[in-house]
Design a protein around this motif. Structure first.
Motif, short mmCIF file in Angstrom:
data_model
loop_
_atom_site.label_atom_id
_atom_site.label_comp_id
_atom_site.label_asym_id
_atom_site.label_seq_id
_atom_site.Cartn_x
_atom_site.Cartn_y
_atom_site.Cartn_z
N GLY A 387 0.56 -1.13 -0.20
CA GLY A 387 0.18 -0.53 -0.18
C GLY A 387 0.88 1.28 -0.11
O GLY A 387 0.00 2.27 0.31
N GLY A 388 2.65 1.62 -0.49
CA GLY A 388 2.84 2.46 -0.41
C GLY A 388 2.81 2.73 -1.42
O GLY A 388 2.45 2.70 -2.57
N SER A 389 2.75 4.60 -1.38
CA SER A 389 3.02 5.28 -2.25
C SER A 389 3.91 5.61 -2.86
O SER A 389 4.11 6.28 -4.03
CB SER A 389 1.83 6.53 -1.48
N GLY A 390 5.54 6.09 -2.40
CA GLY A 390 6.23 5.94 -2.94
C GLY A 390 6.50 7.41 -2.92
O GLY A 390 7.49 7.83 -2.94
N LEU A 391 5.53 8.18 -1.83
CA LEU A 391 5.38 9.61 -1.53
C LEU A 391 6.24 9.78 -0.36
O LEU A 391 7.11 11.36 0.56
CB LEU A 391 4.67 10.39 -2.05
N GLY A 392 6.39 8.54 0.94
CA GLY A 392 7.14 9.22 2.51
C GLY A 392 7.82 9.79 2.73
O GLY A 392 7.38 10.34 3.11
N LEU A 393 8.70 8.94 1.98
CA LEU A 393 10.11 9.83 2.62
C LEU A 393 10.56 10.98 2.32
O LEU A 393 11.32 11.83 2.55
CB LEU A 393 11.18 8.67 1.99
N ALA A 394 9.72 10.92 0.82
CA ALA A 394 9.63 12.57 -0.03
C ALA A 394 8.82 13.38 1.01
O ALA A 394 9.63 15.21 1.42
CB ALA A 394 9.24 12.70 -1.07
N ILE A 395 8.27 13.34 1.67
CA ILE A 395 7.46 14.16 2.39
C ILE A 395 8.21 14.07 3.84
O ILE A 395 8.17 15.09 4.34
CB ILE A 395 5.62 13.41 3.57
N VAL A 396 8.97 13.55 4.27
CA VAL A 396 9.53 13.49 5.41
C VAL A 396 10.51 13.81 5.65
O VAL A 396 10.64 15.06 6.02
CB VAL A 396 10.29 11.86 6.04
N LYS A 397 11.68 14.39 3.96
CA LYS A 397 12.70 14.81 3.70
C LYS A 397 12.33 16.70 3.73
O LYS A 397 12.79 17.84 4.27
CB LYS A 397 13.52 14.79 2.73
N HIS A 398 10.57 16.84 3.40
CA HIS A 398 10.42 18.28 2.64
C HIS A 398 10.52 19.19 4.53
O HIS A 398 10.15 20.07 4.77
CB HIS A 398 9.77 17.85 2.25
N VAL A 399 9.46 18.24 5.07
CA VAL A 399 9.00 18.55 6.43
C VAL A 399 10.59 18.73 7.51
O VAL A 399 10.25 19.61 7.99
CB VAL A 399 8.03 17.50 7.60
N LEU A 400 10.81 18.15 7.25
CA LEU A 400 12.62 18.05 7.67
C LEU A 400 13.10 19.38 7.36
O LEU A 400 13.87 20.44 8.40
CB LEU A 400 12.94 16.80 7.40
N ASN A 401 13.24 19.60 6.22
CA ASN A 401 13.55 20.79 5.20
C ASN A 401 13.31 21.81 6.41
O ASN A 401 13.86 23.15 6.62
CB ASN A 401 13.71 20.81 3.51
N ARG A 402 11.69 21.78 6.65
CA ARG A 402 10.95 23.37 7.19
C ARG A 402 11.84 23.04 8.30
O ARG A 402 11.18 24.29 9.10
CB ARG A 402 9.62 22.85 6.53
N HIS A 403 12.29 21.80 8.98
CA HIS A 403 12.42 22.31 10.59
C HIS A 403 14.10 21.97 10.50
O HIS A 403 14.13 21.91 11.49
CB HIS A 403 12.20 21.56 11.13
#
Ligand code: ADP
Length: 435
Positions: A387-403
């Protein structure tokens, strides 16, 4: 030189000899020798005067003519001067060619002194940065381009990255600034017009956001009808039940992808979260653990916590929830039954760290650098299956960049993985136990 020296010595001896003979003739040897030597001295002084005049006149004239040692000195000085002139002309040619080529460059190029004052710039810098001659020569570049991010970048002394700022001449023009160090601590300030790139990036973002948005409504309708159909006890369900279930599953998967694409577009939109607060990470982790248990039902994972209960984090709660749960849910998805998962939250002298450590299938090192790309999957079949979308870690990276945080990955195939979010200490907040 030896020849001219011997000529000179012979000349002096000749003068002394003639003076002595003349002295003997008139019975005034000392006086005559004195006169002879004085006239030799006078002649030398005169040559010195000629030399001084020639040097003072900028060596424009031909060198004075003389015999003996003076002739040799004039000759050597003249040769030295000619050689210097040639060298100077060559250097000036190189400089002119360098300036012409730099002036023709489309990138704004500014030569800075060690202390940041402007020394020289090309035509593109006039157009893109609005530098004016001679007024701006010697001014500090960060006084003329007043952007905090640029000031910090120049002060940091670390010029591996670039910074993006709008042009002071036209706010719509975006500039990518790079600093190149050369020579004796001099710096080249290069600004490239990246407006077109930004426009294309914006078009891509808008496109993804619009398509995702447009897909949302029809998907919701489809999922709604499928739910209704599956709820009913009907002949249709008996005949088509299996297919309807698959349709529902796939529609839900699609909805998940659409939601994650929308979230990514939102995260890419700004550099930092619109709203930040002190987030109770320990409580957040507890709820994520409950969700992870529900997600991994049947797999009997041992999900344990090693959490500093007094450690909170300044950030955006929903973004942090999304990043942390993506990491934990990945661990659940990629860890076989009965495996163990540790969620660790603590701080040390350098950073606050959120880690998810599992004993799952692991990732081979060659994939590490690409894991945070959109739709990158090590094993796409397996990911889709789970059920993976392949977007999970991309989201993690963006959130971390913003922090201002970073993702560290350690993993070994068939042994397990450790994904760690490293937050700057300045974001950590110590709260004495709060109910
Ligand atoms: P997906 O939705 O496919 O899980 P992600 O962006 O979250 O997409 O992860 C990208 C890829 O990284 C996954 O397809 C998987 O191959 C790998 N991966 C992520 N987390 C883990 C993990 N804990 N263990 C093993 N592989 C992982």
């Amino acid at each position: 030189m030896t020849n001219s020296w011997s000529t000179e010595v012979w000349r002096l001896l000749g003068i002394v000899l003639v003076s002595v003979i003349a002295g003997l003739v008139v019975d005034q040897v000392t006086l005559c020798v004195l006169l002879g030597v004085s006239s030799y001295l006078g002649w030398n002084l005169w040559q010195l005067k000629k030399l001084e005049h020639w040097l003072r006149e900028g060596k424009k004239l031909n060198p004075p003519q003389a015999t003996g040692i003076w002739g040799e000195i004039y000759h050597q000085l003249y040769r030295l001067h000619q050689r210097n002139r040639k060298r100077k002309r060559k250097l000036a040619d190189i400089l002119t060619r360098f300036q012409e080529s730099t002036a023709a460059m489309p990138d704004a190029t500014v030569v800075l002194r060690e202390t940041g004052e402007i020394e020289w710039w090309n035509d593109a810098a006039t157009n893109l940065l609005g530098l004016r001659s001679p007024h701006d020569v010697g001014q500090r570049i960060d006084n003329l381009l007043r952007y905090p991010v640029l000031g910090q970048f120049l002060a940091s002394g670390d010029f591996h990255d670039r910074v993006e700022v709008p042009s002071p001449v036209d706010e719509r023009v975006m500039l990518s600034i790079q600093i190149i160090q050369y020579g004796n601590k001099q710096r080249l300030f290069v600004a490239r017009d990246t407006t077109r790139l930004h426009q294309l990036e914006q078009i891509r973002r808008d496109f993804v956001a619009n398509v995702s948005h447009e897909l949302r409504s029809p998907l919701t309708v489809m999922i709604g009808y499928l739910e209704t159909l599956l709820d009913r006890e009907s002949d249709c369900l008996k005949e088509w039940g299996g297919s309807l279930h698959v349709m529902q599953q796939q529609a839900l998967r699609m909805q998940h992808i659409v939601d994650e694409l929308l979230l990514l577009s939102h995260l890419e939109g700004d550099q930092k979260p619109a709203h930040e607060d002190d987030v109770a990470v320990p409580a957040l982790i507890a709820t994520i653990r409950q969700d992870a248990i529900a997600l991994g039902v049947g797999k009997n994972h041992n999900i344990s916590l090693e959490v500093d209960a007094s450690l909170w984090l300044c950030g955006n709660e929903s973004e942090l929830r999304s990043a942390f749960s993506n990491l934990v849910f990945n661990a659940v998805q990629y860890t076989p039954a009965k495996g163990s998962i540790v969620i660790r939250w603590h701080r040390d002298l350098e950073a606050a760290r959120f880690s998810v450590i599992d004993t799952g299938i692991g990732v081979a090192p060659q994939h590490f650098s690409r894991l945070t790309e959109r739709f990158y999957r090590v094993d796409s079949g397996r990911s889709r299956e789970s059920g993976g979308s392949g977007l999970g870690l991309a989201i993690v990276k963006h959130v971390l960049n913003r922090h201002q945080a970073q993702l560290q990955v350690e993993s070994e195939l068939d042994k397990g993985s450790s994904f760690t979010c490293v937050f700057p200490l300045s974001r950590s907040v110590v709260r004495v136990k709060e109910e």
